[in-house]
Design an enzyme around this catalytic site. Structure first.
Site, PDB file in Angstrom:
ATOM      1  N   ALA A  13       0.799  -1.223   0.000  1.00 38.72           N
ATOM      2  CA  ALA A  13       0.000   0.000   0.000  1.00 38.72           C
ATOM      3  C   ALA A  13       0.840   1.285   0.000  1.00 38.72           C
ATOM      4  CB  ALA A  13      -0.954  -0.006   1.203  1.00 38.72           C
ATOM      5  N   LYS A  14       2.083   1.187  -0.384  1.00 31.78           N
ATOM      6  CA  LYS A  14       2.976   2.351  -0.422  1.00 31.78           C
ATOM      7  C   LYS A  14       2.805   3.283   0.788  1.00 31.78           C
ATOM      8  CE  LYS A  14       4.850   4.415  -4.294  1.00 31.78           C
ATOM      9  NZ  LYS A  14       6.199   3.861  -4.243  1.00 31.78           N
TER      10      LYS A  14
END
Ligand code: PMP
Length: 301
Positions: free
Chosen positions: A151-152
């Site tokens: 999910a960065k």
């Protein structure tokens, strides 16, 4: 002067003021995206590469992390294009959307505060070296049940930065993470592929990697242009040492050959033929030079 988009308007990027009390800053409660646009000098055109896919991934990240992005993919796409136009970009440029918790109250909480969205551009070159010498990091990749690397998350880049810092202090260019199980995961800010006896392999999502958009493009290039399927499979560290070719992929880094790992020379220490071909095709695709992939390029002018 360079502009950035901040909350609801375009401002001089130097004028931004976020309080030192900001929750996003204090605890890394944010998520980021990394997009690139490429200048095509012949057409005098700027192409934003796979803009929609990047913005969709940004939305997915926000959803997973309870940092919902306050604009739709269409609105973000419009903001991005407006920003590039305002900055009159006529060269390759990196675009960074970020969304973080806007509140200045003390506790590390994801609920309750507004989500501060900003987008800025950066013209600097990310990794000028044509070949990389890397090491296996002593830092383990964050797991999906810790800080999900898929999910960065801003906070995940502490893990990346620690690994990169250790690698550079030890005389390497970059680091490769192993998972907590000991499988090869990814580099600090890039995915990894190996070529072995004509096969191309890369770790699966379950080995705590970001599903890189470049990784996806490379799989497509291999499949459609080179008739080589990509095998997603967990890799042992030794499989890196014994590979014929190793390369990193990422928006900022592009297709980057790795020629040494933990002081073992990979192949003959030069860019390998498969990596070279992928790199050449990728560089054409991103600049809008391959008609079959033109849909991936959003033109600005
Ligand atoms: N892994 C990590 C941790 C990254 O930060 C990046 C860069 N976004 C990548 C992989 C490569 O992803 P992409 O090809 O989408 O840029």
């Amino acid at each position: 002067m360079a502009y950035m988009f901040d909350i609801d308007r375009f401002v001089d990027e130097r004028s931004l003021s976020v309080s030192v009390k900001n929750k996003g800053l204090n605890y890394g409660l944010g998520c980021i995206e990394g997009i690139r646009a490429f200048w095509n000098d012949r057409e005098k055109q700027l192409f934003i590469f796979r803009l929609e896919e990047h913005l969709k991934r940004f939305h997915d990240s926000g959803k997973s992390l309870f940092i919902n992005i306050p604009f739709s993919v269409e609105q973000l796409s419009h903001i991005t294009k407006q920003l590039l136009l305002l900055n009159q970009v006529t060269q390759d440029v990196y675009i960074r959307p970020i969304c973080f918790k806007g509140s200045n109250t003390l506790r590390p909480k994801l609920n309750g505060s507004f989500n501060h969205l900003a987008v800025y551009t950066d013209l600097s070159e990310y990794e000028p070296k044509p070949f990389l010498k890397v090491c296996i990091s002593s830092w383990t990749r964050i797991g999906s049940n810790m800080i999900p690397p898929q999910a960065k998350p801003s906070a995940g880049y502490m893990n990346s930065a620690l690994a990169n810092n250790e690698a550079v202090m030890d005389g390497y260019d970059e680091a490769v993470f192993l998972t907590k199980e000991g499988n090869v995961s990814e580099a600090a800010t890039a995915n990894i592929f190996i070529v072995r006896r004509g096969e191309v392999l890369t770790p699966p999502m379950s080995d705590d990697i970001l599903a890189g958009i470049t990784r996806g493009t490379v799989a497509q290039i291999l499949h459609e242009e080179m008739d080589i399927p990509v095998i997603e499979q967990s890799l042992a560290r030794v499989e890196l040492y014994e590979a014929d070719e190793v390369f990193f992929t990422g928006t900022a880094i592009g297709i980057k050959p790795v020629v040494e790992i933990d002081r073992r020379v990979i192949g003959d220490g030069q860019i390998g033929p498969v990596t070279l071909k992928i790199q050449q095709i990728y560089n054409q695709i991103v600049r809008g030079e391959m008609p079959a992939y033109r849909d991936y390029c959003t033109s600005l002018y």
